[in-house]
Design a protein around this motif. Structure first.
Motif, PDB file in Angstrom:
ATOM      1  N   HIS A 222       0.845  -1.199   0.000  1.00 52.85           N
ATOM      2  CA  HIS A 222       0.000   0.000   0.000  1.00 52.85           C
ATOM      3  C   HIS A 222       0.876   1.243   0.000  1.00 52.85           C
ATOM      4  O   HIS A 222       1.968   1.247   0.567  1.00 52.85           O
ATOM      5  CB  HIS A 222      -1.012  -0.006   1.144  1.00 52.85           C
TER       6      HIS A 222
ATOM      7  N   ASP B  74       4.737   1.775   8.464  1.00 51.95           N
ATOM      8  CA  ASP B  74       3.451   1.429   7.870  1.00 51.95           C
ATOM      9  C   ASP B  74       3.272   2.265   6.612  1.00 51.95           C
ATOM     10  O   ASP B  74       2.617   3.300   6.636  1.00 51.95           O
ATOM     11  CB  ASP B  74       2.319   1.715   8.856  1.00 51.95           C
TER      12      ASP B  74
ATOM     13  N   HIS C  40      -0.477   6.121   2.673  1.00 52.12           N
ATOM     14  CA  HIS C  40      -0.335   6.835   3.945  1.00 52.12           C
ATOM     15  C   HIS C  40       0.564   8.051   3.754  1.00 52.12           C
ATOM     16  O   HIS C  40       1.549   7.978   3.028  1.00 52.12           O
ATOM     17  CB  HIS C  40       0.283   5.923   5.003  1.00 52.12           C
TER      18      HIS C  40
ATOM     19  N   TYR D 226       2.764   2.973  15.776  1.00 51.82           N
ATOM     20  CA  TYR D 226       1.819   2.705  14.685  1.00 51.82           C
ATOM     21  C   TYR D 226       0.773   3.823  14.541  1.00 51.82           C
ATOM     22  O   TYR D 226       0.161   4.230  15.521  1.00 51.82           O
ATOM     23  CB  TYR D 226       1.122   1.361  14.957  1.00 51.82           C
ATOM     24  N   HIS D 227       0.611   4.313  13.319  1.00 48.73           N
ATOM     25  CA  HIS D 227      -0.366   5.366  13.011  1.00 48.73           C
ATOM     26  C   HIS D 227      -0.194   6.625  13.866  1.00 48.73           C
ATOM     27  O   HIS D 227      -1.188   7.235  14.276  1.00 48.73           O
ATOM     28  CB  HIS D 227      -1.811   4.827  13.082  1.00 48.73           C
TER      29      HIS D 227
ATOM     30  N   TYR E 119      -3.927  -6.189   6.147  1.00 49.88           N
ATOM     31  CA  TYR E 119      -3.701  -5.441   4.906  1.00 49.88           C
ATOM     32  C   TYR E 119      -4.449  -6.096   3.732  1.00 49.88           C
ATOM     33  O   TYR E 119      -5.436  -6.800   3.935  1.00 49.88           O
ATOM     34  CB  TYR E 119      -2.201  -5.296   4.668  1.00 49.88           C
TER      35      TYR E 119
HETATM   36 ZN    ZN Z   1      -1.932   1.925   8.188  1.00 52.51          ZN
END
Ligand code: ZN
Length: 437
Positions: A187, A196, A190, A325-326, A297
């Protein structure tokens, strides 16, 4: 693509640093599931590998989903009565809730607060939030910054656009000797988040670049997609040919210093699942294997029941298991050149297994052939290596009855796939083995 090629490519001096530099370049870009940030990212990847960018127009139905309007943003801020920006998109693109609709208004602190998100447990980190598929707007900030806001009126501005446009994804196809394909998906939606998102983009890019330079039996397809909707759009566009995918991996969170975690495909015992497990076991490093679940995912889409593709998910520390994370702490320091290189090495080793796997037949099945007479062991180095390569030859000869793959033989013998593959090559050369029909 053999184990030695894969090892040589993965240990190329500075390759981890090169991947980290790519992540560094992509870090400031404000990406989303559509828009120019995503396109700019794909174009940069396209400078490293032959990437084609595809555009799916807004409103296109892709199975149960619809391609949304395209989101772009140039600025966003919250300013106090004196005009000072107390929240500023220019200092971090995480400050604005991704996909926020445009707004320009004045609000009280109380009204503003209902639009703000912070993480009290980590008072210096900015969280990452999105408002895909619902019209909304908001800001994210550190708890420390939230605590500093004083009573009064604030100017709120989000200079974004939501217009009919398209969803972009990138695709690299590297043809091999056969039409059978390996799918690598990551992906790329982001914004300024490293493990990530950018770690996967960097490793997939360098994996493609490396494989492009190696001889290969299988064909390789790399897709760089916005999470969920991008994978769904890709599957929708490629329904007719997905049956060519024999092995696949989703790459995510591949740059942190944690051990490798592999989540098996929906099938659970697909060749790719066994190949990853074999490589991790042989590596001598700590690792963890997880069973498939319809969470996580894009393996969720590739492994939906109508497709059921053999696609696992290769990670280091899984999402949600690392505190950064995030949040804004998932930055360039969390991702290390060493971990990126280690991930790349293990992926190349895995792909050399599926690329080199096959079923063979012993052409001298009535008792062992007399190996000494044929000088089969000549090439080996020391006594220990000679013994190991003799063992590999005997295992390949014994189990090549057109029912066992080389990976079966590696697993059953406890020997590394690379030495089993090398033994098979030696036996083929001496007319003692041939590919099964
Ligand atoms: Zn993510």
């Amino acid at each position: 693509m053999n184990a030695a090629d894969a090892r040589r490519a993965a240990t190329e001096a500075g390759i981890g640093e090169s991947m980290h530099r790519l992540a560094e370049e992509l870090y400031p870009i404000c990406r989303s599931i559509t828009g120019d940030g995503l396109r700019q990212t794909l174009r940069r990847v396209g400078e490293e590998v032959p990437l084609e960018i595809r555009e799916i127009p807004t409103g296109t139905r892709v199975f149960d989903w619809t391609i949304p309007r395209e989101w772009n943003i140039s600025d966003a801020y919250v300013a106090d009565a004196s005009g000072r920006r107390v929240i500023d998109f220019r200092s971090s693109n995480l400050h604005v809730v991704n996909y926020s609709v445009p707004v320009h208004t004045r609000v009280t602190l109380e009204e503003l607060r209902s639009r703000l998100t912070a993480v009290p447990e980590r008072p210096d980190w900015i969280p990452y939030r999105t408002s895909y598929y619902r019209e909304d707007w908001g800001f994210c900030l550190s708890q420390a910054a939230l605590d500093r806001l004083e009573d009064g009126e604030y100017e709120v501005c989000i200079d974004s656009t939501l217009t009919d446009g398209s969803l972009s994804y990138g695709e690299v196809f590297l043809p091999g000797e056969t039409q059978d394909e390996v799918l690598i998906s990551t992906h790329a939606c982001h914004p300024s988040l490293c493990n990530d998102n950018l770690s996967g983009v960097a490793v997939a890019t360098f994996l493609a670049r490396t494989i492009a330079s190696l001889p290969r039996r299988l064909s390789y397809r790399f897709v760089f997609v916005p999470g969920t909707i991008g994978a769904i759009a890709w599957l929708h566009a490629n329904q007719a040919t997905v049956s060519r995918i024999k092995h696949g991996l989703v790459l995510a969170c591949v740059g942190d210093p944690g051990r490798v975690t592999y989540k098996r495909s929906r099938k659970g015992d697909a060749e790719i699942d066994r190949a990853v497990a074999h490589v991790l076991r042989e590596s001598g490093d700590d690792y963890e294997l997880l069973d498939f679940s319809p969470l996580g995912y894009d393996e969720r889409q590739y492994g939906s029941p109508g497709f059921d593709l053999p696609v696992g998910c290769f990670m280091r520390t899984p999402p949600g298991r690392f505190p950064e994370y995030h949040t804004s702490a998932d930055d360039l320091d969390l991702v290390t050149a060493g971990s990126l290189a280690d991930s790349l090495g293990k992926l190349l080793a895995t792909l050399s297994v599926v690329d080199g796997n096959g079923v063979y037949v012993n052409l001298n099945p009535l008792c062992e052939p007399q190996l000494g007479r044929r000088a089969l062991l000549r090439a080996a180095g020391g006594r220990k290596e000679a013994r190991a390569s003799e063992e590999a030859l005997l295992w390949v000869l014994n189990l090549s009855d057109s029912r066992h793959t080389l990976l079966d033989i590696a697993e059953r013998s406890g020997l590394e796939f690379g030495s089993i593959r090398a033994a098979a090559d030696t036996l083929i050369e001496h007319d003692l083995l041939q590919a099964a029909e």
